[in-house]
Design an enzyme around this catalytic site. Structure first.
Site, PDB file in Angstrom:
ATOM      1  N   ASP A 101       0.765  -1.248   0.000  1.00 47.68           N
ATOM      2  CA  ASP A 101       0.129   0.054   0.037  1.00 47.68           C
ATOM      3  C   ASP A 101       0.892   1.148  -0.006  1.00 47.68           C
ATOM      4  O   ASP A 101       0.424   2.065  -0.700  1.00 47.68           O
ATOM      5  CB  ASP A 101      -0.950  -0.064   1.104  1.00 47.68           C
ATOM      6  CG  ASP A 101      -2.209  -0.790   1.023  1.00 47.68           C
ATOM      7  OD1 ASP A 101      -2.396  -1.204  -0.060  1.00 47.68           O
ATOM      8  OD2 ASP A 101      -2.993  -0.779   2.112  1.00 47.68           O
ATOM      9  N   HIS A 143      -5.810   7.862   6.726  1.00 44.19           N
ATOM     10  CA  HIS A 143      -5.497   6.576   7.450  1.00 44.19           C
ATOM     11  C   HIS A 143      -3.967   6.851   8.204  1.00 44.19           C
ATOM     12  O   HIS A 143      -3.661   5.784   8.832  1.00 44.19           O
ATOM     13  CB  HIS A 143      -5.327   5.706   6.341  1.00 44.19           C
ATOM     14  CG  HIS A 143      -6.702   5.142   5.843  1.00 44.19           C
ATOM     15  ND1 HIS A 143      -7.747   4.786   6.672  1.00 44.19           N
ATOM     16  CD2 HIS A 143      -7.060   5.175   4.351  1.00 44.19           C
ATOM     17  CE1 HIS A 143      -8.889   4.785   5.579  1.00 44.19           C
ATOM     18  NE2 HIS A 143      -8.388   4.915   4.456  1.00 44.19           N
ATOM     19  N   GLY A 151      -2.729   2.545   4.343  1.00 48.66           N
ATOM     20  CA  GLY A 151      -3.627   3.016   3.297  1.00 48.66           C
ATOM     21  C   GLY A 151      -3.430   4.141   2.456  1.00 48.66           C
ATOM     22  O   GLY A 151      -4.246   4.884   2.335  1.00 48.66           O
ATOM     23  N   ASP A 179     -15.545   9.523   2.793  1.00 48.01           N
ATOM     24  CA  ASP A 179     -14.779   8.661   1.828  1.00 48.01           C
ATOM     25  C   ASP A 179     -15.440   7.454   2.313  1.00 48.01           C
ATOM     26  O   ASP A 179     -16.027   6.928   3.440  1.00 48.01           O
ATOM     27  CB  ASP A 179     -13.324   8.525   2.712  1.00 48.01           C
ATOM     28  CG  ASP A 179     -12.430   7.932   1.668  1.00 48.01           C
ATOM     29  OD1 ASP A 179     -12.497   6.688   1.525  1.00 48.01           O
ATOM     30  OD2 ASP A 179     -11.511   8.622   1.268  1.00 48.01           O
ATOM     31  N   HIS A 181     -13.860   4.425   2.891  1.00 49.86           N
ATOM     32  CA  HIS A 181     -13.408   3.928   3.777  1.00 49.86           C
ATOM     33  C   HIS A 181     -13.259   4.806   5.089  1.00 49.86           C
ATOM     34  O   HIS A 181     -13.232   5.946   4.931  1.00 49.86           O
ATOM     35  CB  HIS A 181     -11.782   3.831   3.457  1.00 49.86           C
ATOM     36  CG  HIS A 181     -11.535   3.084   2.095  1.00 49.86           C
ATOM     37  ND1 HIS A 181     -11.548   3.500   1.000  1.00 49.86           N
ATOM     38  CD2 HIS A 181     -11.278   1.941   1.884  1.00 49.86           C
ATOM     39  CE1 HIS A 181     -11.428   2.729  -0.156  1.00 49.86           C
ATOM     40  NE2 HIS A 181     -11.173   1.639   0.518  1.00 49.86           N
ATOM     41  N   ASP A 268     -14.753   7.975  -3.621  1.00 53.12           N
ATOM     42  CA  ASP A 268     -14.742   6.556  -3.881  1.00 53.12           C
ATOM     43  C   ASP A 268     -15.861   5.904  -3.451  1.00 53.12           C
ATOM     44  O   ASP A 268     -15.890   4.608  -3.451  1.00 53.12           O
ATOM     45  CB  ASP A 268     -13.534   5.891  -3.116  1.00 53.12           C
ATOM     46  CG  ASP A 268     -13.472   6.040  -1.518  1.00 53.12           C
ATOM     47  OD1 ASP A 268     -14.009   7.136  -1.124  1.00 53.12           O
ATOM     48  OD2 ASP A 268     -12.354   5.703  -1.116  1.00 53.12           O
ATOM     49  N   TYR A 312     -10.406   6.798  -6.832  1.00 56.25           N
ATOM     50  CA  TYR A 312      -9.289   5.681  -7.571  1.00 56.25           C
ATOM     51  C   TYR A 312      -9.856   5.676  -9.184  1.00 56.25           C
ATOM     52  O   TYR A 312      -9.317   4.999  -9.964  1.00 56.25           O
ATOM     53  CB  TYR A 312      -9.053   4.691  -6.825  1.00 56.25           C
ATOM     54  CG  TYR A 312      -8.688   4.838  -5.631  1.00 56.25           C
ATOM     55  CD1 TYR A 312      -7.589   5.309  -5.263  1.00 56.25           C
ATOM     56  CD2 TYR A 312      -9.715   4.791  -4.510  1.00 56.25           C
ATOM     57  CE1 TYR A 312      -7.382   5.617  -3.938  1.00 56.25           C
ATOM     58  CE2 TYR A 312      -9.523   5.017  -3.127  1.00 56.25           C
ATOM     59  CZ  TYR A 312      -8.070   5.369  -2.842  1.00 56.25           C
ATOM     60  OH  TYR A 312      -7.842   5.809  -1.706  1.00 56.25           O
TER      61      TYR A 312
END
Length: 399
Positions: A101, A143, A151, A179, A181, A268, A312
């Protein structure tokens, strides 16, 4: 005495933080985190005649002292060594550096400290009353931890920025993370701080990194009751997303009554994103900034700092989604209709996929979700639980 919400003008000068050097934060050519998306967004705004020279804020690098507000000195030194090719693979693993990552790359400290400094530049512009709102699409790396990369995130600009807001301006900060995530690094950095309220809506960790962000993550000690999470179900669509998000955010803002709002605007949650499983369209990327705009004016005198984040599909999704933040931030209304032809003509030659021609997605952009009713009901129950936690906390605070 509790602070009462106030309403002021929605027409205000905003600042856009940008430098071409944002693209120096680059792990490798095939890595999904690609800061060309910031350049694409900036040029889309310019082609749409929505971004002028007087809007730009030139960012600076964060100092080591500023980085140490949220990161250990040992970790900062390890990042510097990694960027100079002096950190061994074994030592790097201790700090989450050199993983798939977050691989090491030349100059990673300088590139990472620039992203943090760009968020500090946005904060300073707002808090020194140079602008009402500021947008830093280079930031939002939520992150990163005190002594570990995670991340795609090396330094956590949101955490450093909020620590900076607390230290220099002594204000109550609401951090809102949309987000897909969970905003884990920022949440844990302020888990025991009653002056920082964190709210993250994200895809449930049952299916997605980082696996945290459950409803019962409520804070610790004095910070208990100031951490909120909505881990919505995979394949959630626009209507359910916006229903639970808007209802919860309004309740949280009214409960906490912040002095300033910081938003992380990962793009995302879109159905085209290759790393997540949510099914939103461009509709949510109009409403998310509009709501932040409204609430910042209602409660914070307009003080709103917006950051970038995940995202992404850098060609079809991120530029449109992030451009809407600026459009809403600067004049209160979203873009409508076709994308500018000049922008499409320039970038269609480089894009590996056909570019969309309109700001909105077509109504039949993806196949119907068979579990729509079940997903909606699960998200509604999640919202009910979250609202009950707010009610219970209000009762506890009044004792």
């Amino acid at each position: 005495m509790a602070k009462e919400p106030r309403v002021d003008s929605m027409s205000c000068h905003s600042g856009f933080v940008f430098t071409d050097d944002f693209t120096s934060y680059r792990f490798r050519d095939d890595h999904p985190f690609n800061q060309m998306r910031v350049v694409l967004t900036k040029e889309l705004l310019e082609a749409s005649s929505a971004l002028r020279q007087d809007h730009f804020i030139t960012p600076r690098h964060a100092t080591e002292e500023e980085l140490s507000l949220a990161h250990s000195r040992t970790y900062i030194q390890a990042v510097k060594q990694a960027g100079e090719g002096l950190l061994s693979e074994e030592d790097g693993m201790e700090f989450g550096i050199g993983t798939e990552d977050t691989p090491m790359f030349k100059g990673m400290h300088e590139a990472s400290s620039l992203l943090v400094g760009s968020t500090l530049s946005a904060i300073e512009a707002v808090m020194e009353n140079q602008v009402k709102h500021a947008l830093n699409l280079g930031g939002g790396l939520h992150h990163g931890f005190e002594r570990k990369a995670s991340g795609f995130c090396i330094y956590n600009d949101g955490a450093v920025g909020i620590k900076y807001l607390r230290k220099k301006y002594n204000c109550k900060v609401l951090y809102v993370d949309t987000d897909a995530h969970h905003g884990d690094g920022v949440q844990w950095a302020f888990y025991d701080d009653p002056n920082v309220c964190t709210f993250s809506i994200h895809e449930t960790g049952r299916y997605l990194f980082p696996g945290t962000g459950n409803v019962n993550e409520r804070g610790l000690k004095e910070g208990y009751g100031y951490s909120f999470n909505l881990p919505i179900d995979a394949f959630t669509e626009d209507e359910s997303f916006l229903q639970v998000y808007e209802t919860a955010l309004k309740e949280i803002v009214h409960y906490f009554k912040p002095d300033v709002i910081v938003t992380q605007n990962g793009a995302d949650a879109h159905f085209l994103d290759p790393l997540t499983h949510l099914c939103s369209t461009m509709k949510i990327y109009e409403r998310i900034p509009a709501l932040a705009h409204e609430l910042a004016h209602q409660y914070c005198g307009g003080k709103w700092i917006a950051l970038g984040g995940g995202g992404y599909d850098i060609w079809r999704v991120v530029p449109r989604a992030w451009a809407q933040i600026w459009k809403v931030m600067s004049d209160g209304t979203p873009f409508q209709g076709p994308l500018p032809k000049d922008w499409l003509k320039k970038w269609e030659k480089e894009s590996p996929v056909p570019l969309p021609e309109n700001w909105h997605d077509p109504e039949d952009a993806y196949n119907p979700i068979p579990r729509k009713k079940e997903i909606t009901e699960k998200n509604e129950k999640l919202l009910e639980k979250s609202l009950q936690l707010i009610t219970n906390q209000k009762k506890y605070n009044s004792l």
